[in-house]
Design a protein around this motif. Sequence first.
Motif, mmCIF file in Angstrom:
data_model
loop_
_atom_site.group_PDB
_atom_site.id
_atom_site.type_symbol
_atom_site.label_atom_id
_atom_site.label_comp_id
_atom_site.label_asym_id
_atom_site.label_seq_id
_atom_site.Cartn_x
_atom_site.Cartn_y
_atom_site.Cartn_z
ATOM 1 N N ALA A 117 66.220 137.144 74.530
ATOM 2 C CA ALA A 117 66.072 137.861 75.785
ATOM 3 C C ALA A 117 67.434 138.450 76.158
ATOM 4 O O ALA A 117 68.477 137.910 75.767
ATOM 5 C CB ALA A 117 65.609 136.916 76.883
ATOM 6 N N ASP A 118 67.418 139.535 76.904
ATOM 7 C CA ASP A 118 68.680 140.161 77.306
ATOM 8 C C ASP A 118 69.572 139.179 78.067
ATOM 9 O O ASP A 118 70.797 139.204 77.924
ATOM 10 C CB ASP A 118 68.400 141.391 78.166
ATOM 11 C CG ASP A 118 67.820 142.537 77.363
ATOM 12 O OD1 ASP A 118 67.246 143.449 77.965
ATOM 13 O OD2 ASP A 118 67.938 142.505 76.119
ATOM 14 N N SER A 119 68.966 138.313 78.859
ATOM 15 C CA SER A 119 69.734 137.358 79.657
ATOM 16 C C SER A 119 70.435 136.310 78.803
ATOM 17 O O SER A 119 71.366 135.645 79.268
ATOM 18 C CB SER A 119 68.809 136.662 80.657
ATOM 19 O OG SER A 119 67.773 135.976 79.968
ATOM 20 N N ALA A 120 69.986 136.156 77.556
ATOM 21 C CA ALA A 120 70.548 135.134 76.675
ATOM 22 C C ALA A 120 71.573 135.694 75.690
ATOM 23 O O ALA A 120 72.396 134.943 75.162
ATOM 24 C CB ALA A 120 69.428 134.455 75.896
ATOM 25 N N LYS A 121 71.516 136.966 75.444
ATOM 26 C CA LYS A 121 72.407 137.569 74.451
ATOM 27 C C LYS A 121 73.868 137.374 74.838
ATOM 28 O O LYS A 121 74.262 137.613 75.969
ATOM 29 C CB LYS A 121 72.097 139.062 74.315
ATOM 30 C CG LYS A 121 70.778 139.351 73.640
ATOM 31 C CD LYS A 121 70.507 140.846 73.564
ATOM 32 C CE LYS A 121 69.170 141.121 72.918
ATOM 33 N NZ LYS A 121 68.847 142.571 72.901
ATOM 34 N N GLY A 122 74.650 136.897 73.862
ATOM 35 C CA GLY A 122 76.072 136.701 74.095
ATOM 36 C C GLY A 122 76.440 135.348 74.648
ATOM 37 O O GLY A 122 77.606 134.948 74.572
ATOM 38 N N ARG A 123 75.500 134.626 75.235
ATOM 39 C CA ARG A 123 75.787 133.301 75.797
ATOM 40 C C ARG A 123 75.034 132.190 75.103
ATOM 41 O O ARG A 123 75.521 131.067 74.985
ATOM 42 C CB ARG A 123 75.454 133.273 77.291
ATOM 43 C CG ARG A 123 76.281 134.198 78.155
ATOM 44 C CD ARG A 123 76.070 133.907 79.633
ATOM 45 N NE ARG A 123 74.685 134.039 80.025
ATOM 46 C CZ ARG A 123 73.995 133.106 80.674
ATOM 47 N NH1 ARG A 123 74.570 131.955 80.993
ATOM 48 N NH2 ARG A 123 72.733 133.327 81.004
ATOM 49 N N PHE A 124 73.811 132.473 74.666
ATOM 50 C CA PHE A 124 72.965 131.455 74.041
ATOM 51 C C PHE A 124 72.817 131.743 72.551
ATOM 52 O O PHE A 124 72.771 132.914 72.137
ATOM 53 C CB PHE A 124 71.579 131.446 74.671
ATOM 54 C CG PHE A 124 71.538 131.046 76.135
ATOM 55 C CD1 PHE A 124 72.689 130.727 76.827
ATOM 56 C CD2 PHE A 124 70.320 130.989 76.799
ATOM 57 C CE1 PHE A 124 72.646 130.358 78.159
ATOM 58 C CE2 PHE A 124 70.257 130.617 78.129
ATOM 59 C CZ PHE A 124 71.427 130.310 78.819
ATOM 60 N N THR A 125 72.700 130.670 71.771
ATOM 61 C CA THR A 125 72.471 130.807 70.337
ATOM 62 C C THR A 125 71.370 129.859 69.917
ATOM 63 O O THR A 125 71.455 128.654 70.181
ATOM 64 C CB THR A 125 73.737 130.494 69.534
ATOM 65 O OG1 THR A 125 74.795 131.365 69.946
ATOM 66 C CG2 THR A 125 73.486 130.689 68.044
ATOM 67 N N ILE A 126 70.355 130.395 69.268
ATOM 68 C CA ILE A 126 69.280 129.565 68.727
ATOM 69 C C ILE A 126 69.547 129.342 67.249
ATOM 70 O O ILE A 126 69.993 130.252 66.536
ATOM 71 C CB ILE A 126 67.893 130.220 68.963
ATOM 72 C CG1 ILE A 126 66.776 129.240 68.606
ATOM 73 C CG2 ILE A 126 67.760 131.529 68.201
ATOM 74 C CD1 ILE A 126 65.399 129.725 69.030
ATOM 75 N N SER A 127 69.286 128.125 66.796
ATOM 76 C CA SER A 127 69.486 127.802 65.381
ATOM 77 C C SER A 127 68.484 126.736 64.981
ATOM 78 O O SER A 127 67.785 126.174 65.834
ATOM 79 C CB SER A 127 70.912 127.319 65.132
ATOM 80 O OG SER A 127 71.167 126.125 65.853
ATOM 81 N N ARG A 128 68.405 126.478 63.690
ATOM 82 C CA ARG A 128 67.480 125.429 63.243
ATOM 83 C C ARG A 128 68.092 124.663 62.089
ATOM 84 O O ARG A 128 68.904 125.173 61.327
ATOM 85 C CB ARG A 128 66.095 126.002 62.872
ATOM 86 C CG ARG A 128 65.935 126.475 61.424
ATOM 87 C CD ARG A 128 66.468 127.873 61.240
ATOM 88 N NE ARG A 128 66.137 128.408 59.927
ATOM 89 C CZ ARG A 128 67.020 128.909 59.078
ATOM 90 N NH1 ARG A 128 68.297 128.964 59.396
ATOM 91 N NH2 ARG A 128 66.637 129.378 57.895
ATOM 92 N N ASP A 129 67.679 123.408 61.975
ATOM 93 C CA ASP A 129 68.052 122.545 60.853
ATOM 94 C C ASP A 129 66.757 122.160 60.174
ATOM 95 O O ASP A 129 66.027 121.293 60.650
ATOM 96 C CB ASP A 129 68.810 121.323 61.364
ATOM 97 C CG ASP A 129 69.322 120.449 60.242
ATOM 98 O OD1 ASP A 129 68.692 120.420 59.157
ATOM 99 O OD2 ASP A 129 70.343 119.780 60.436
ATOM 100 N N ASN A 130 66.468 122.822 59.058
ATOM 101 C CA ASN A 130 65.188 122.593 58.383
ATOM 102 C C ASN A 130 65.053 121.154 57.898
ATOM 103 O O ASN A 130 63.961 120.584 57.930
ATOM 104 C CB ASN A 130 65.034 123.562 57.209
ATOM 105 C CG ASN A 130 64.845 124.981 57.672
ATOM 106 O OD1 ASN A 130 64.899 125.287 58.856
ATOM 107 N ND2 ASN A 130 64.625 125.884 56.721
ATOM 108 N N ALA A 131 66.135 120.555 57.473
ATOM 109 C CA ALA A 131 66.079 119.185 56.961
ATOM 110 C C ALA A 131 65.693 118.198 58.059
ATOM 111 O O ALA A 131 65.052 117.181 57.797
ATOM 112 C CB ALA A 131 67.417 118.797 56.349
ATOM 113 N N LYS A 132 66.088 118.516 59.286
ATOM 114 C CA LYS A 132 65.794 117.621 60.412
ATOM 115 C C LYS A 132 64.584 118.079 61.211
ATOM 116 O O LYS A 132 64.230 117.439 62.209
ATOM 117 C CB LYS A 132 67.008 117.532 61.333
ATOM 118 C CG LYS A 132 68.221 116.888 60.698
ATOM 119 C CD LYS A 132 69.375 116.788 61.691
ATOM 120 C CE LYS A 132 70.573 116.100 61.063
ATOM 121 N NZ LYS A 132 71.710 115.988 62.029
#
Length: 124
Positions: A61-76
């Motif tokens: 979302a525009d409100s999240a760009k630059g401040r928030f980062t989504i990531s994933r750990d497939n093993a977990k």
Amino acid sequence: QVQLVESGGGLVQAGDSLRLSCAASGRIFSYYGMGWFRQAPGKERAFVAAIRWSGGTTNYADSAKGRFTISRDNAKNTVYLQMNSLKPEDTAVYYCAADQQGSLTRWATTYEYWGQGTQVTVSS
């Protein structure tokens, strides 16, 4: 069936950081999309970010760009939302959701599975 459990919420001050986690269990496939949404009191649930398990394609979302980062750990089997430079307007219950189509859409109705949510409160 998919189960999602969020954690990591809390009370912080403006400018602080938090990392939310979403632990997924059950039948998770690589093409699933995982999203974060938030809902403030008196407001509709709003899209924050999404990521595909396979390849890591993201959408923000525009409100999240630059401040928030989504990531994933497939093993977990865990998806994260790193939130920096938090503002009082980020105060909300944050929900993790799974989309079987992997569309990374902003529309909450597309997501079939939801967690119970974790409260994030940012004081000024």
